[in-house]
Write an enzyme that holds these catalytic residues in place. Structure first.
Site, PDB file in Angstrom:
ATOM      1  N   GLU A  20      -4.758  11.512  -0.581  1.00 39.78           N
ATOM      2  CA  GLU A  20      -6.018  10.892  -0.175  1.00 39.78           C
ATOM      3  C   GLU A  20      -7.079  11.950   0.103  1.00 39.78           C
ATOM      4  O   GLU A  20      -7.623  12.049   1.209  1.00 39.78           O
ATOM      5  CB  GLU A  20      -5.755   9.964   1.016  1.00 39.78           C
ATOM      6  CG  GLU A  20      -4.808   8.837   0.601  1.00 39.78           C
ATOM      7  CD  GLU A  20      -4.504   7.834   1.703  1.00 39.78           C
ATOM      8  OE1 GLU A  20      -4.963   8.020   2.839  1.00 39.78           O
ATOM      9  OE2 GLU A  20      -3.788   6.855   1.411  1.00 39.78           O
ATOM     10  N   PRO A  56     -11.643  17.779   6.502  1.00 45.02           N
ATOM     11  CA  PRO A  56     -11.323  17.530   7.902  1.00 45.02           C
ATOM     12  C   PRO A  56     -10.905  16.079   8.108  1.00 45.02           C
ATOM     13  O   PRO A  56     -11.407  15.192   7.440  1.00 45.02           O
ATOM     14  CB  PRO A  56     -12.635  17.810   8.632  1.00 45.02           C
ATOM     15  CG  PRO A  56     -13.565  18.390   7.638  1.00 45.02           C
ATOM     16  CD  PRO A  56     -13.003  18.213   6.283  1.00 45.02           C
ATOM     17  N   ASN A  84      -8.163  14.957   7.381  1.00 42.05           N
ATOM     18  CA  ASN A  84      -7.129  14.600   6.430  1.00 42.05           C
ATOM     19  C   ASN A  84      -6.137  15.738   6.280  1.00 42.05           C
ATOM     20  O   ASN A  84      -5.357  15.765   5.346  1.00 42.05           O
ATOM     21  CB  ASN A  84      -7.780  14.291   5.083  1.00 42.05           C
ATOM     22  CG  ASN A  84      -6.836  13.596   4.138  1.00 42.05           C
ATOM     23  OD1 ASN A  84      -5.912  12.935   4.583  1.00 42.05           O
ATOM     24  ND2 ASN A  84      -7.038  13.763   2.862  1.00 42.05           N
ATOM     25  N   HIS A 110       3.047  -5.745   3.910  1.00 38.19           N
ATOM     26  CA  HIS A 110       4.171  -5.057   4.532  1.00 38.19           C
ATOM     27  C   HIS A 110       3.781  -3.618   4.816  1.00 38.19           C
ATOM     28  O   HIS A 110       3.871  -2.770   3.917  1.00 38.19           O
ATOM     29  CB  HIS A 110       5.387  -5.031   3.598  1.00 38.19           C
ATOM     30  CG  HIS A 110       6.023  -6.375   3.372  1.00 38.19           C
ATOM     31  ND1 HIS A 110       6.899  -6.606   2.334  1.00 38.19           N
ATOM     32  CD2 HIS A 110       5.926  -7.548   4.059  1.00 38.19           C
ATOM     33  CE1 HIS A 110       7.321  -7.866   2.392  1.00 38.19           C
ATOM     34  NE2 HIS A 110       6.735  -8.465   3.416  1.00 38.19           N
ATOM     35  N   GLU A 160      -0.006   4.472  -0.384  1.00 39.32           N
ATOM     36  CA  GLU A 160       0.623   5.718   0.089  1.00 39.32           C
ATOM     37  C   GLU A 160       1.952   6.016  -0.607  1.00 39.32           C
ATOM     38  O   GLU A 160       2.698   6.895  -0.178  1.00 39.32           O
ATOM     39  CB  GLU A 160       0.847   5.730   1.621  1.00 39.32           C
ATOM     40  CG  GLU A 160      -0.414   5.720   2.433  1.00 39.32           C
ATOM     41  CD  GLU A 160      -0.897   4.314   2.727  1.00 39.32           C
ATOM     42  OE1 GLU A 160      -0.069   3.394   2.797  1.00 39.32           O
ATOM     43  OE2 GLU A 160      -2.125   4.141   2.868  1.00 39.32           O
ATOM     44  N   GLU A 184     -11.282   2.918   1.665  1.00 41.14           N
ATOM     45  CA  GLU A 184     -11.116   2.986   3.125  1.00 41.14           C
ATOM     46  C   GLU A 184     -11.766   4.242   3.714  1.00 41.14           C
ATOM     47  O   GLU A 184     -12.272   4.221   4.834  1.00 41.14           O
ATOM     48  CB  GLU A 184      -9.635   2.913   3.509  1.00 41.14           C
ATOM     49  CG  GLU A 184      -8.782   4.017   2.921  1.00 41.14           C
ATOM     50  CD  GLU A 184      -7.286   3.846   3.255  1.00 41.14           C
ATOM     51  OE1 GLU A 184      -6.906   2.883   3.922  1.00 41.14           O
ATOM     52  OE2 GLU A 184      -6.498   4.706   2.819  1.00 41.14           O
TER      53      GLU A 184
HETATM   54  C1  NOJ Z   1      -3.483   2.356   4.820  1.00 41.10           C
HETATM   55  C2  NOJ Z   1      -3.858   1.521   3.647  1.00 41.10           C
HETATM   56  O1  NOJ Z   1      -4.445   2.287   2.632  1.00 41.10           O
HETATM   57  C3  NOJ Z   1      -4.771   0.427   4.135  1.00 41.10           C
HETATM   58  O2  NOJ Z   1      -5.262  -0.319   3.038  1.00 41.10           O
HETATM   59  C4  NOJ Z   1      -4.056  -0.432   5.120  1.00 41.10           C
HETATM   60  O3  NOJ Z   1      -4.934  -1.371   5.615  1.00 41.10           O
HETATM   61  C5  NOJ Z   1      -3.523   0.414   6.274  1.00 41.10           C
HETATM   62  N1  NOJ Z   1      -2.787   1.518   5.785  1.00 41.10           N
HETATM   63  C6  NOJ Z   1      -2.631  -0.395   7.200  1.00 41.10           C
HETATM   64  O4  NOJ Z   1      -1.446  -0.762   6.562  1.00 41.10           O
HETATM   65 CA    CA Z   2      -4.237   4.728   2.290  1.00 40.67          CA
END
Ligand code: NOJ
Ligand code: CA
Length: 719
Positions: free
Chosen positions: A174, A195, A197, A417, A487, A511
């Site tokens: 990321e 920074p 990250n 999940h 992830e 995000e």
């Molecule tokens: C990181 C994910 O990229 C994001 O989309 C998600 O909302 C959060 N984790 C919580 O699971």
């Molecule tokens: Ca993520």
């Protein structure tokens, strides 16, 4: 050729060759790969395009944890050649069909190790758009189990190419991208660890991730990646920046080992894509083609999906995933029976119904709801391995009622999940969790792997975790469930074999616009890198760029204009597309929201009209089973005027074009939400010039005109 080999390898050590080189050409003859053995029996390969070096003679082999390594002392047993040409039909995709056309050469080698003979095959597949090669260990008497200390595949670059890269890291992708010469990576790497990250899993001052896009001084586009990474750890690249030689660097396990193998077995394909046109890089299907055909017999339940989510309000900090106020609970022993609602829990019945109403009214297929299940209180700040059971809803989320409500309005809920990185915990609950989804009618899950992998010491991209992601995918297929894993490991085209893998994150997604921002050039690079391995759940569609306007505690700004956000539905190919913002933000700009409602998520054809990594991308796509086309264009931090010719349209057909363009005064930093919508008739003979603001873009829908459009004038964009 032999001379070049000799000269180049002399640089690495004093070597010469003992056997006749074996050369394989691509179907169009432009690419040639040459295999050879040095006098000490080290396998090597080299790649040329139109006779010019792309990869100079480079070593192949593996170092083993114990016993003799597979690095030298090899003899050539035989070489077999083949060619292949088929056209296959993906379950979903950018084009209706895909041609898989290559020439193949398998070089069988043998080596005496500890007094016994063992065999290894290096298989090369050469396409018009690049090379794939892999190691294979056939079933044999003297080789069964072996542990890889390091794979020693090299990629020797003939020049100081420009690279579009992110730091090598065992646990996150990321990152924002850096663009610089290979020789500058060492100097640039500290700044590239943006920074906020910084990860502890960065392994080298010159380590980078694949897919690594490069551009040579002559203007060739060269991309190193891998395909079909199965039961093997993910490959990074470490640059010897004195000699400009990349070396494979596998992700280790908890003991530092890089792979546990049992013959018969093989490595993933190592790929070098080579093209002289940036648009062709985006259209390349090299990685998909190197993967096995679909292994799921009945694919009727797999479908492209446009969705909204109870999501952005948590990402931006306006709401929470957790039910309770975390500062008010004893995090060491959470008692879920006595939790008190904080009033900020977004996944509550009323709010979810509000989103269902909006998503259903505007034709979405699904609504993702995160924070629906208990565990978030237990997770924060802890590395426990039992946090989530993926089955118990919070008291204010009525799973039965909400699913029935959604179904009554013609949409589905999408499951979430978050595994908290605890892979064993997820595997323990998986069957029951998927059963629960089947029971309530969910057919898609967004999974997530935030935090350190548990058991401790395993890595997100190690062999063990890679096996977990595939296990979760196969189990999901048994339950007819589509998967979008965040992830997880970086994609290597496995979605061809398991098309229920409809998305992955595996890169810096939207995000981060709420975590301090992302550089505007990001979206002009991802299709060259991350998207080569499979679609990304990038989650575009943000319409309110000043996050502090609805959460004063978050000062992040979305580094994009509104039209740039629209364009992403076309430029970032994915069968899974989210409208990521909140209903109240779409309600402010319903005329622009129309594009998100209209745009397709599955395609019969795709054309890349203009592209340069780090600068701009313009793509046009034809909706699956329809005559509608959609065009998207994005730029980096520079404003630019982009010529767009409609010559891809059906000849003689009139189309209603709706152009969503940045307003003349739009700018991603000062005026990001300003746009102009223009409607008019176009045919395949027309062309326009469209201005993109800094960090901007444009989107166009093209729908065949009907009688109802007879009064509409020819498209004319204001200067
Ligand atoms: C990181 C994910 O990229 C994001 O989309 C998600 O909302 C959060 N984790 C919580 O699971
Ligand atoms: Ca993520």
């Amino acid at each position: 050729m032999r001379k070049i080999f000799f000269a180049a390898l002399t640089l690495m050590s004093s070597v010469c060759y003992m056997s006749a080189a074996e050369t394989l050409n691509s179907p169009n003859g432009k690419l040639a790969v040459t295999f050879d053995l040095t006098v000490d029996g080290t396998p090597t390969y080299a790649l040329t395009f139109d006779g010019k070096d792309v990869v100079k003679p480079s070593r192949l082999g593996l170092e083993l944890k114990s016993g003799d390594s597979m690095l030298k002392g090899f003899k050539l047993v035989n070489t077999t050649r083949d060619s292949f040409d088929e056209t296959w039909t993906p379950v979903w995709g950018e084009t209706k069909t895909i041609r898989n056309h290559y020439n193949e050469m398998a070089v069988r080698l043998s080596q005496m190790a500890n007094g016994k003979q063992r065999d290894m095959i290096v298989r090369f597949r050469l396409y018009d758009d690049g090379l794939g090669f892999r190691y294979e260990w056939p079933k044999q008497e003297n080789l069964t189990y072996f542990v890889i200390k390091e794979e020693r595949t090299e990629f020797a670059m003939p020049a100081d190419n420009t690279a579009y890269w992110i730091p090598g890291d065992y646990d996150t992708q990321e990152y924002d991208y850096t663009v610089c010469k290979l020789s500058e990576i060492r100097e640039q790497l500290p700044a590239a660890l943006n920074p906020g990250n910084a990860s502890t899993s960065v392994f080298s001052p010159t380590g980078v991730q694949t897919a690594l896009q490069m551009k040579t001084p002559e203007g060739l586009y060269v991309n190193i990646h891998e395909a079909a990474c199965v039961n093997y750890s993910t490959m990074h690249l470490e640059l010897d920046d004195k000699n400009l030689v990349f070396k494979s660097w596998l992700t280790p396990d908890t003991r530092g080992d890089k792979g546990h193998m049992m013959a018969p077995c093989m490595s993933p394909w190592r790929t070098v894509q080579v093209l002289d046109n940036a648009c062709d890089v985006l259209a390349s299907k090299l990685i998909l083609n190197l993967n096995e055909p679909c292994k799921i017999e009945d694919t009727s339940w797999i479908h492209p999906t446009k969705y909204m989510g109870v999501w952005w309000e948590m990402i931006t900090g306006k709401g929470t995933w957790s039910y309770t106020d975390l500062s008010a609970v004893n995090l060491d022993s959470v008692d879920y029976k006595t939790l008190k609602p904080s009033g900020k829990h977004s996944a509550n019945n009323e709010n979810v119904k509000r989103y269902i109403d909006f998503a259903a009214e505007h034709g979405f297929d699904q609504l993702l709801v995160e924070g629906w299940n208990i565990g978030w209180e237990d997770w924060i700040g802890n590395e426990k391995d039992y946090v989530f059971d993926f089955q118990t809803p919070y008291p204010d989320f009525d799973i039965k009622m909400l699913n029935e409500y959604a179904h009554s309005k013609g949409i589905k809920l999408m499951m979430h999940h978050e595994t908290s990185g605890s892979l064993r915990n997820y595997e323990r609950h998986m069957e029951a969790a998927y059963d629960l989804m089947n029971q309530y009618g969910y057919d898609a899950v967004k999974s997530g792997y935030v935090g350190n992998i548990l058991p401790r010491g395993e890595r997100h991209y190690g062999q063990w975790a890679n096996n977990h992601y595939l296990y979760a995918l196969k189990k999901a297929a048994e339950h007819k469930i589509m998967v979008n894993a965040h992830e997880a490991t970086r994609p290597t085209g496995l979605c061809r074999t398991y098309p229920n893998l409809v998305g992955n994150e595996s890169a810096r997604g939207t995000e981060y616009q709420a975590f301090g921002g992302t550089k505007p050039h990001h979206v002009t690079i991802l299709p060259f890198t991350r998207l080569q391995g499979g679609p990304m759940d990038f989650t575009p569609g943000i319409f309110c760029m000043d996050i502090s306007s609805f959460n004063p505690d978050n000062k992040s700004k979305v580094n994009s204009t509104l039209c740039n956000q629209l364009a992403l539905y076309v430029t970032m190919y994915s069968p899974l597309q989210m409208a990521a913002d909140m209903p109240e933000h779409y309600e402010r700009y319903m005329d622009a929201f129309q594009f998100i409602k209209d745009v397709a998520v599955d395609w019969d054809d795709s054309k890349y009209l203009a592209a340069e990594p780090g600068e701009y991308i313009v793509a046009a796509r034809k909706e699956k089973g329809a005559e509608n086309w959609f065009v998207g264009g994005v730029t980096n931090e520079d404003a630019r005027e982009m010529p767009v010719s409609f010559s891809f349209l059906n000849k003689g057909q009139k189309y209603v074009a709706t152009v969503y363009a940045d307003a003349p005064n739009a700018d991603y930093q000062t005026n990001p939400e300003k746009y102009v919508i223009t409607k008019g008739i176009v045919t395949s003979k027309d062309a326009v010039k469209i201005k993109m603001a800094r960090g901007g873009g444009f989107a166009i829908s093209l729908i065949p005109a009907t009688d109802a459009d007879k009064d509409l004038k020819k498209l004319k964009l204001k200067k």
